[in-house]
Design a protein around this motif. Structure first.
Motif, PDB file in Angstrom:
ATOM      1  N   VAL A 174       0.846  -1.191   0.000  1.00 49.91           N
ATOM      2  CA  VAL A 174       0.000   0.000   0.000  1.00 49.91           C
ATOM      3  C   VAL A 174       0.885   1.246   0.000  1.00 49.91           C
ATOM      4  O   VAL A 174       2.030   1.221   0.466  1.00 49.91           O
ATOM      5  CB  VAL A 174      -0.961   0.040   1.206  1.00 49.91           C
ATOM      6  CG1 VAL A 174      -2.003  -1.053   1.088  1.00 49.91           C
ATOM      7  CG2 VAL A 174      -0.214  -0.079   2.514  1.00 49.91           C
ATOM      8  N   VAL A 175       0.316   2.328  -0.530  1.00 43.61           N
ATOM      9  CA  VAL A 175       1.023   3.599  -0.673  1.00 43.61           C
ATOM     10  C   VAL A 175       0.307   4.646   0.159  1.00 43.61           C
ATOM     11  O   VAL A 175      -0.914   4.816   0.047  1.00 43.61           O
ATOM     12  CB  VAL A 175       1.054   4.037  -2.151  1.00 43.61           C
ATOM     13  CG1 VAL A 175       1.834   5.346  -2.304  1.00 43.61           C
ATOM     14  CG2 VAL A 175       1.648   2.946  -3.030  1.00 43.61           C
ATOM     15  N   ILE A 176       1.065   5.369   0.998  1.00 39.30           N
ATOM     16  CA  ILE A 176       0.481   6.362   1.903  1.00 39.30           C
ATOM     17  C   ILE A 176       1.124   7.720   1.630  1.00 39.30           C
ATOM     18  O   ILE A 176       2.347   7.856   1.698  1.00 39.30           O
ATOM     19  CB  ILE A 176       0.725   5.982   3.374  1.00 39.30           C
ATOM     20  CG1 ILE A 176       0.228   4.551   3.647  1.00 39.30           C
ATOM     21  CG2 ILE A 176       0.045   6.968   4.310  1.00 39.30           C
ATOM     22  CD1 ILE A 176       0.813   3.929   4.898  1.00 39.30           C
ATOM     23  N   ARG A 177       0.311   8.702   1.320  1.00 41.36           N
ATOM     24  CA  ARG A 177       0.821  10.051   1.129  1.00 41.36           C
ATOM     25  C   ARG A 177       1.206  10.639   2.491  1.00 41.36           C
ATOM     26  O   ARG A 177       0.398  10.617   3.433  1.00 41.36           O
ATOM     27  CB  ARG A 177      -0.236  10.940   0.488  1.00 41.36           C
ATOM     28  CG  ARG A 177      -0.757  10.420  -0.840  1.00 41.36           C
ATOM     29  CD  ARG A 177       0.167  10.746  -1.989  1.00 41.36           C
ATOM     30  NE  ARG A 177      -0.453  10.312  -3.241  1.00 41.36           N
ATOM     31  CZ  ARG A 177      -0.144   9.198  -3.898  1.00 41.36           C
ATOM     32  NH1 ARG A 177       0.813   8.407  -3.442  1.00 41.36           N
ATOM     33  NH2 ARG A 177      -0.758   8.875  -5.021  1.00 41.36           N
ATOM     34  N   PRO A 178       2.396  11.204   2.633  1.00 46.87           N
ATOM     35  CA  PRO A 178       2.817  11.752   3.928  1.00 46.87           C
ATOM     36  C   PRO A 178       1.860  12.797   4.497  1.00 46.87           C
ATOM     37  O   PRO A 178       1.658  12.859   5.712  1.00 46.87           O
ATOM     38  CB  PRO A 178       4.186  12.365   3.617  1.00 46.87           C
ATOM     39  CG  PRO A 178       4.714  11.533   2.493  1.00 46.87           C
ATOM     40  CD  PRO A 178       3.511  11.210   1.657  1.00 46.87           C
ATOM     41  N   ALA A 179       1.230  13.593   3.637  1.00 47.70           N
ATOM     42  CA  ALA A 179       0.332  14.644   4.115  1.00 47.70           C
ATOM     43  C   ALA A 179      -0.880  14.079   4.845  1.00 47.70           C
ATOM     44  O   ALA A 179      -1.482  14.762   5.681  1.00 47.70           O
ATOM     45  CB  ALA A 179      -0.125  15.515   2.940  1.00 47.70           C
ATOM     46  N   PHE A 180      -1.250  12.842   4.531  1.00 50.00           N
ATOM     47  CA  PHE A 180      -2.425  12.228   5.144  1.00 50.00           C
ATOM     48  C   PHE A 180      -2.062  11.071   6.062  1.00 50.00           C
ATOM     49  O   PHE A 180      -2.941  10.350   6.539  1.00 50.00           O
ATOM     50  CB  PHE A 180      -3.388  11.748   4.057  1.00 50.00           C
ATOM     51  CG  PHE A 180      -3.797  12.828   3.092  1.00 50.00           C
ATOM     52  CD1 PHE A 180      -4.639  13.852   3.505  1.00 50.00           C
ATOM     53  CD2 PHE A 180      -3.311  12.840   1.798  1.00 50.00           C
ATOM     54  CE1 PHE A 180      -5.013  14.856   2.625  1.00 50.00           C
ATOM     55  CE2 PHE A 180      -3.683  13.849   0.921  1.00 50.00           C
ATOM     56  CZ  PHE A 180      -4.528  14.862   1.329  1.00 50.00           C
ATOM     57  N   ALA A 181      -0.772  10.899   6.325  1.00 55.88           N
ATOM     58  CA  ALA A 181      -0.320   9.724   7.064  1.00 55.88           C
ATOM     59  C   ALA A 181      -0.821   9.714   8.512  1.00 55.88           C
ATOM     60  O   ALA A 181      -1.214   8.666   9.028  1.00 55.88           O
ATOM     61  CB  ALA A 181       1.202   9.639   7.030  1.00 55.88           C
ATOM     62  N   LYS A 182      -0.813  10.851   9.187  1.00 55.84           N
ATOM     63  CA  LYS A 182      -1.268  10.883  10.584  1.00 55.84           C
ATOM     64  C   LYS A 182      -2.742  10.521  10.680  1.00 55.84           C
ATOM     65  O   LYS A 182      -3.150   9.768  11.571  1.00 55.84           O
ATOM     66  CB  LYS A 182      -1.006  12.270  11.189  1.00 55.84           C
ATOM     67  CG  LYS A 182       0.468  12.566  11.433  1.00 55.84           C
ATOM     68  CD  LYS A 182       0.654  13.924  12.091  1.00 55.84           C
ATOM     69  CE  LYS A 182       2.135  14.192  12.349  1.00 55.84           C
ATOM     70  NZ  LYS A 182       2.344  15.535  12.960  1.00 55.84           N
ATOM     71  N   GLU A 183      -3.537  11.052   9.775  1.00 58.07           N
ATOM     72  CA  GLU A 183      -4.963  10.740   9.753  1.00 58.07           C
ATOM     73  C   GLU A 183      -5.189   9.248   9.512  1.00 58.07           C
ATOM     74  O   GLU A 183      -5.995   8.602  10.196  1.00 58.07           O
ATOM     75  CB  GLU A 183      -5.642  11.554   8.653  1.00 58.07           C
ATOM     76  CG  GLU A 183      -7.129  11.285   8.512  1.00 58.07           C
ATOM     77  CD  GLU A 183      -7.739  12.053   7.349  1.00 58.07           C
ATOM     78  OE1 GLU A 183      -8.900  11.762   7.012  1.00 58.07           O
ATOM     79  OE2 GLU A 183      -7.052  12.924   6.769  1.00 58.07           O
ATOM     80  N   ALA A 184      -4.462   8.698   8.547  1.00 57.09           N
ATOM     81  CA  ALA A 184      -4.589   7.271   8.238  1.00 57.09           C
ATOM     82  C   ALA A 184      -4.138   6.414   9.407  1.00 57.09           C
ATOM     83  O   ALA A 184      -4.758   5.388   9.727  1.00 57.09           O
ATOM     84  CB  ALA A 184      -3.777   6.935   6.989  1.00 57.09           C
ATOM     85  N   LEU A 185      -3.072   6.840  10.068  1.00 52.05           N
ATOM     86  CA  LEU A 185      -2.532   6.066  11.186  1.00 52.05           C
ATOM     87  C   LEU A 185      -3.527   5.982  12.336  1.00 52.05           C
ATOM     88  O   LEU A 185      -3.727   4.905  12.913  1.00 52.05           O
ATOM     89  CB  LEU A 185      -1.216   6.690  11.664  1.00 52.05           C
ATOM     90  CG  LEU A 185      -0.500   5.966  12.789  1.00 52.05           C
ATOM     91  CD1 LEU A 185      -0.089   4.559  12.358  1.00 52.05           C
ATOM     92  CD2 LEU A 185       0.732   6.758  13.235  1.00 52.05           C
ATOM     93  N   GLU A 186      -4.152   7.092  12.683  1.00 49.18           N
ATOM     94  CA  GLU A 186      -5.126   7.078  13.776  1.00 49.18           C
ATOM     95  C   GLU A 186      -6.307   6.173  13.451  1.00 49.18           C
ATOM     96  O   GLU A 186      -6.786   5.417  14.296  1.00 49.18           O
ATOM     97  CB  GLU A 186      -5.607   8.501  14.061  1.00 49.18           C
ATOM     98  CG  GLU A 186      -4.558   9.382  14.713  1.00 49.18           C
ATOM     99  CD  GLU A 186      -3.982   8.772  15.983  1.00 49.18           C
ATOM    100  OE1 GLU A 186      -4.788   8.326  16.840  1.00 49.18           O
ATOM    101  OE2 GLU A 186      -2.747   8.728  16.105  1.00 49.18           O
ATOM    102  N   ALA A 187      -6.773   6.248  12.213  1.00 48.32           N
ATOM    103  CA  ALA A 187      -7.908   5.410  11.811  1.00 48.32           C
ATOM    104  C   ALA A 187      -7.550   3.937  11.822  1.00 48.32           C
ATOM    105  O   ALA A 187      -8.322   3.094  12.298  1.00 48.32           O
ATOM    106  CB  ALA A 187      -8.387   5.834  10.419  1.00 48.32           C
ATOM    107  N   VAL A 188      -6.374   3.621  11.327  1.00 47.94           N
ATOM    108  CA  VAL A 188      -6.005   2.204  11.193  1.00 47.94           C
ATOM    109  C   VAL A 188      -5.659   1.593  12.545  1.00 47.94           C
ATOM    110  O   VAL A 188      -5.875   0.395  12.773  1.00 47.94           O
ATOM    111  CB  VAL A 188      -4.847   2.047  10.184  1.00 47.94           C
ATOM    112  CG1 VAL A 188      -3.500   2.410  10.805  1.00 47.94           C
ATOM    113  CG2 VAL A 188      -4.795   0.616   9.652  1.00 47.94           C
ATOM    114  N   LYS A 189      -5.165   2.391  13.486  1.00 51.33           N
ATOM    115  CA  LYS A 189      -4.891   1.860  14.825  1.00 51.33           C
ATOM    116  C   LYS A 189      -6.172   1.389  15.493  1.00 51.33           C
ATOM    117  O   LYS A 189      -6.202   0.330  16.129  1.00 51.33           O
ATOM    118  CB  LYS A 189      -4.199   2.931  15.682  1.00 51.33           C
ATOM    119  CG  LYS A 189      -2.701   3.060  15.444  1.00 51.33           C
ATOM    120  CD  LYS A 189      -2.093   4.078  16.401  1.00 51.33           C
ATOM    121  CE  LYS A 189      -0.581   4.123  16.271  1.00 51.33           C
ATOM    122  NZ  LYS A 189       0.003   5.126  17.201  1.00 51.33           N
TER     123      LYS A 189
END
Length: 236
Positions: A176-191
């Motif tokens: 999977v590919v994660i854009r750095p600008a949205f990484a924090k948002e994605a990380l919180e959701a995926v946790k």
């Protein structure tokens, strides 16, 4: 007059904070893909050739001519520890872009892995080496070394656009590919998703029978909305 397109190398990469990148380590690629609305995973025909491999790092991008690995060699020299080399090789299945010598060289530099829209060889060396490599196939035929191509530009790789510095996560399921600008948002959701799934799996492992009421209600409603007809009788 010949243009510079197809012959460009950018030496600088805007890498995200390393702690942010490492925070994705150990999280399944399937969970990450789900929480990004299933839009940022690479095609399923990309195969991991390293048993039990996991990969987390920042993208160094390469766009090369089909079957030509000269710029892959150059990218390995440019890469920093923790980088993942992501390469658009045009899906070429007739020539390998790298093999055992290059795998060892990359690992010695601390490169986190390869993702190749193309082929490799010496695949049997990867399990012992423990170096993550994702590719479309395997062939013994060696590469050309002509040198056309580009490094650290946006590329297409196995169904995804990848920018230099993107966060790349790979495991046995895929990449999977994660854009750095949205990484924090994605990380919180995926946790949250990962924690919830682990709780459910622990319940099953402990022999606890789940309450199936919500599951039954959800999917009865889902098939009803889709217009499925239900017949309370045997088919004949």
């Amino acid at each position: 007059m010949e243009t510079t397109y197809g012959k460009r190398i950018y030496t600088k990469v805007n890498r995200p904070d390393r702690a942010l990148v490492d925070a994705f380590r150990g999280i399944p690629s399937s969970n990450i893909a789900d929480m990004m609305n299933r839009m940022y995973n690479m095609y399923g025909d990309l195969r991991c050739y390293t048993k039990d491999a996991s990969m987390v790092g920042t993208a160094i991008t390469v766009h090369c001519s089909e079957g030509d690995n000269a710029l892959l060699h150059r990218a390995m020299d440019m890469a920093e520890p923790g980088d993942v080399i992501v390469l658009n090789g045009g899906g070429c299945m007739s020539r390998a872009l790298c093999g055992e010598i290059m795998f060892n060289y990359a690992k010695s530099k601390g490169i986190a892995g390869f993702v190749l829209d193309g082929c490799i060889r010496d695949a049997d060396a990867l399990d012992a080496l423990g170096f993550p490599v994702y590719a479309k196939g395997v062939t013994p035929q060696g590469p050309w070394k002509i040198g056309s191509g580009e490094i650290n530009v946006p590329i297409a790789c196995c169904g995804q656009v990848v920018f230099p510095g993107d966060i790349i996560v790979g495991d046995p399921d895929g990449v999977v590919v994660i854009r750095p600008a949205f990484a924090k948002e994605a990380l919180e959701a995926v946790k949250d998703k990962y924690a919830g799934e682990q709780k459910t799996l622990s319940s099953y492992a402990e022999g606890k029978v789940p309450d199936r009421t919500k599951h039954i209600a959800l999917y009865e409603e889902t098939v009803k909305k889709n217009g499925c007809l239900v017949f309370d009788e045997a088919w004949s």
